[in-house]
Structure formats: C-alpha cells, structure tokens
Design an enzyme around this catalytic site. Structure first.
Site, PDB file in Angstrom:
ATOM      1  N   LEU A  26      25.893  71.245-102.170  1.00 64.34           N
ATOM      2  CA  LEU A  26      27.195  72.211-102.735  1.00 64.34           C
ATOM      3  C   LEU A  26      27.590  73.015-101.781  1.00 64.34           C
ATOM      4  O   LEU A  26      26.910  73.843-100.646  1.00 64.34           O
ATOM      5  CB  LEU A  26      26.201  73.484-103.580  1.00 64.34           C
ATOM      6  N   ASP A  27      29.040  73.820-101.934  1.00 68.31           N
ATOM      7  CA  ASP A  27      29.551  74.536-100.879  1.00 68.31           C
ATOM      8  C   ASP A  27      28.804  75.806-100.797  1.00 68.31           C
ATOM      9  O   ASP A  27      27.965  75.912-101.965  1.00 68.31           O
ATOM     10  CB  ASP A  27      30.893  75.038-101.956  1.00 68.31           C
ATOM     11  N   ARG A  28      29.321  76.155 -99.376  1.00 70.92           N
ATOM     12  CA  ARG A  28      28.075  77.743 -99.445  1.00 70.92           C
ATOM     13  C   ARG A  28      28.143  78.390-100.364  1.00 70.92           C
ATOM     14  O   ARG A  28      27.524  79.696-100.712  1.00 70.92           O
ATOM     15  CB  ARG A  28      28.638  78.456 -98.010  1.00 70.92           C
TER      16      ARG A  28
END
Length: 320
Positions: free
Chosen positions: A143-145
């Site tokens: 997942l993106d940060r």
C-alpha cells in the site's frame, strides 16, 4: 566468556514451507544484521554451501537442503525500530484478522509498508519486532505510505506463494474508499487510462497518463455519497499499478483530497478546514480464497477516526 562470543559454523535445514525461495533472499531474512553485500561475497567465496556444494544467489532452496554458513559476526541490533516503540506497539491493536498462516492489519496512514528510501522501518519491520518468535512474516502486497487500510502479511511461505498466485490470476479483490473533488458522475464507472512512471528533474517519481507507452490499467468506480463540492467513491483496481487510483481520479478531474502528489490546493484547503489531516484513500476491504481452508474470506477495515469526522462535517448534497 570469550569462547562463547566467538562465531561458529551454523547449519540450517530447510523445511517444506521454506522451499522454493532464492538462497540469497532466505539468507537475508535468516542472518539478521548481515549486509546483503556480505551475503553475496560469502556465496561467491564458497563460505555458504548447500549440501556441501558451492551455490549461486539465484539457487532455489528445496526441502531437506542443509545450508552451511561459515563463522561470521552477526549484529542483530534493531535500533531503528526501538526509536519509535510507541508506533510499533500501536500496530498490535491494528491487527483485524489473524490465523496460523496469515494476518491482516489496518495499516495507518503515513507509515511505509517496509523500510528503505529514507525510511528506517515500516510495517513489516515493526511486526517482526513485535513478533521476534515468528519464523516468517512477509508482505503479500503493498500500500502507498499515505494510504490506510487492509494489508495482508503471510506467516507461512506456502500462504505467500498461494496468495501471490491469486494476485497474478486476479482472484484477489481490493476495494478502496476515496473522497474526491467535485461531483463524480454515477455514469463514470470505469477508467482505463494507461499509466507510466516518470522521474522529475527534482528526483521525485510520479505516475503520468500515457496511453501509448504506459501500462494498461483499469479502475472501476461506484458513487457512495455526494457531498457539496466532493464525492465519496468506491474504487476497485482491476490492475495493480503504482498510484493507479490516485492518477485515474486526477485525470478525470476528481483528484483525491489532500493528495500531496496529484491533488489541487484549493480543494485540499477546504478539506483541511473540515479537519482532514491526510490523504483520503483507504483500503476498505480485501477478499481472497484462504490458502488453507480454500473458502472465500472477506476482511473489512474501518475508516480511522479522522476520516469519519471529516465525512460528518461535510454537507450531504441535496441532489443525492
């Protein structure tokens, strides 16, 4: 005392669950604190052997293989994690599902999934610090940060292989919730713009729409609720490109609220006034076939308190 601290030859017998992975990857996880460069040097010099024979980094270990590691000093310091123990400890309360082969965590926004690129540690390093007795903890996907929500972690290599195969075959369904600018038309149910990674002069990497050289991408959308000046949508990424949902929203004129890469300042300012402190993109649910039971499993992650508060402060559109 000196005798005890002296490095010794170490032997590892590979079990069925560990088989199939590259020897270099196995050693990186097993020999904690040993730099990657040293592992490759030891392999090259024959100081790491499999079944008494020299081996190359790409060799895939098999069940019953015996790995011999020559005496080396191993530093198992975990200082980067200990500097933020409160963040690490908080992760335990974010685990929303767990059994003997996998766990699902409701990843907080702002936390990377793994260390690297200026980040000391991420979710996976924090989980390993929480569970030092666990033989294996590996990310199934990413997942993106800045994105929160469902993140699956495998506790067995057989589960990791199974889930990776399901991802390849598009047998895993991930649904996101995003608050976007403007009124999203209920008729806009699919975005299929090609996407390409692009490095800016500043060194920042962004993803741009490129229907000629970009990778094929598809996201399906459904309106959940219209608000004045904004829409809460459900997004289902059919493909899994970097920043896919964010760029597909932006290219249709509906950037996600408080997106630092693809957002628009006037809309973001309004959302900040409503109390939004982060990117409004949340992996709300994930569904897959359980690697052991072979039954479909759907896990849902609730929105965090900040996102819930923002939605309550927004005015529901009279037009639906």
């Amino acid at each position: 005392m000196k005798e005890e601290s002296k490095p010794k030859v170490r032997f590892f017998t590979i079990d069925a669950d560990e088989s199939g992975q590259r020897i270099d990857n196995y050693l990186l996880k097993t020999l904690k604190g040993v730099p990657k460069s040293m592992i490759y040097r030891l392999l090259r010099k024959g100081e790491i052997r499999v079944n008494k024979k020299r081996t190359k980094p790409e060799y895939k270990i098999q069940a019953e293989d015996i790995v011999r590691v020559a005496p080396i000093r191993i530093s198992e310091k975990s200082a980067p994690v200990s500097t933020q123990l409160n963040v690490v400890a908080n992760l335990e309360s974010q685990i929303i599902y767990e059994d003997e082969v996998l766990l699902v965590i409701n990843k907080p926004s702002g936390m990377a999934v793994h260390g690297g690129s200026g980040v000391n540690f991420g979710v996976i390093e924090a989980l390993r610090a929480l569970r030092p007795q666990s033989k294996m903890l590996e990310l199934v996907h990413r997942l993106d940060r800045d994105t929160s929500g469902c993140l699956v972690v495998a506790k067995k290599r057989s589960a990791l292989r199974n889930l990776h195969e399901q991802l390849r075959k598009k047998n895993v369904q991930k649904f996101y919730q995003a608050l976007v600018k403007g009124r999203w038309s209920p008729k806009l149910t699919k975005v299929t713009e090609g996407l390409r990674k692009n490095d800016l002069k500043s060194g920042e990497r962004v993803v741009i729409v490129d229907n000629i050289n970009g990778k094929e991408s598809e996201t399906r959308y459904k309106v959940i609720q219209h608000y004045d000046g904004a829409t809460l949508v459900r997004a289902f990424p059919v493909t899994g490109r970097t920043h896919q949902i964010r760029v597909h929203c932006q290219t249709k004129g509906h950037p996600i609220a408080c997106d630092p890469k693809y957002g628009v300042e006037p809309f973001d300012e309004v959302m900040k006034e409503a109390g939004l402190k982060r990117l409004f993109l949340h992996a709300a649910s994930i569904e897959f076939t359980h690697p052991r039971t072979e039954k479909r499993l759907k896990i849902e992650a609730p929105l965090d308190a900040n996102l819930e508060k923002v939605l309550k402060r927004l005015k529901v559109s009279k037009n639906g």
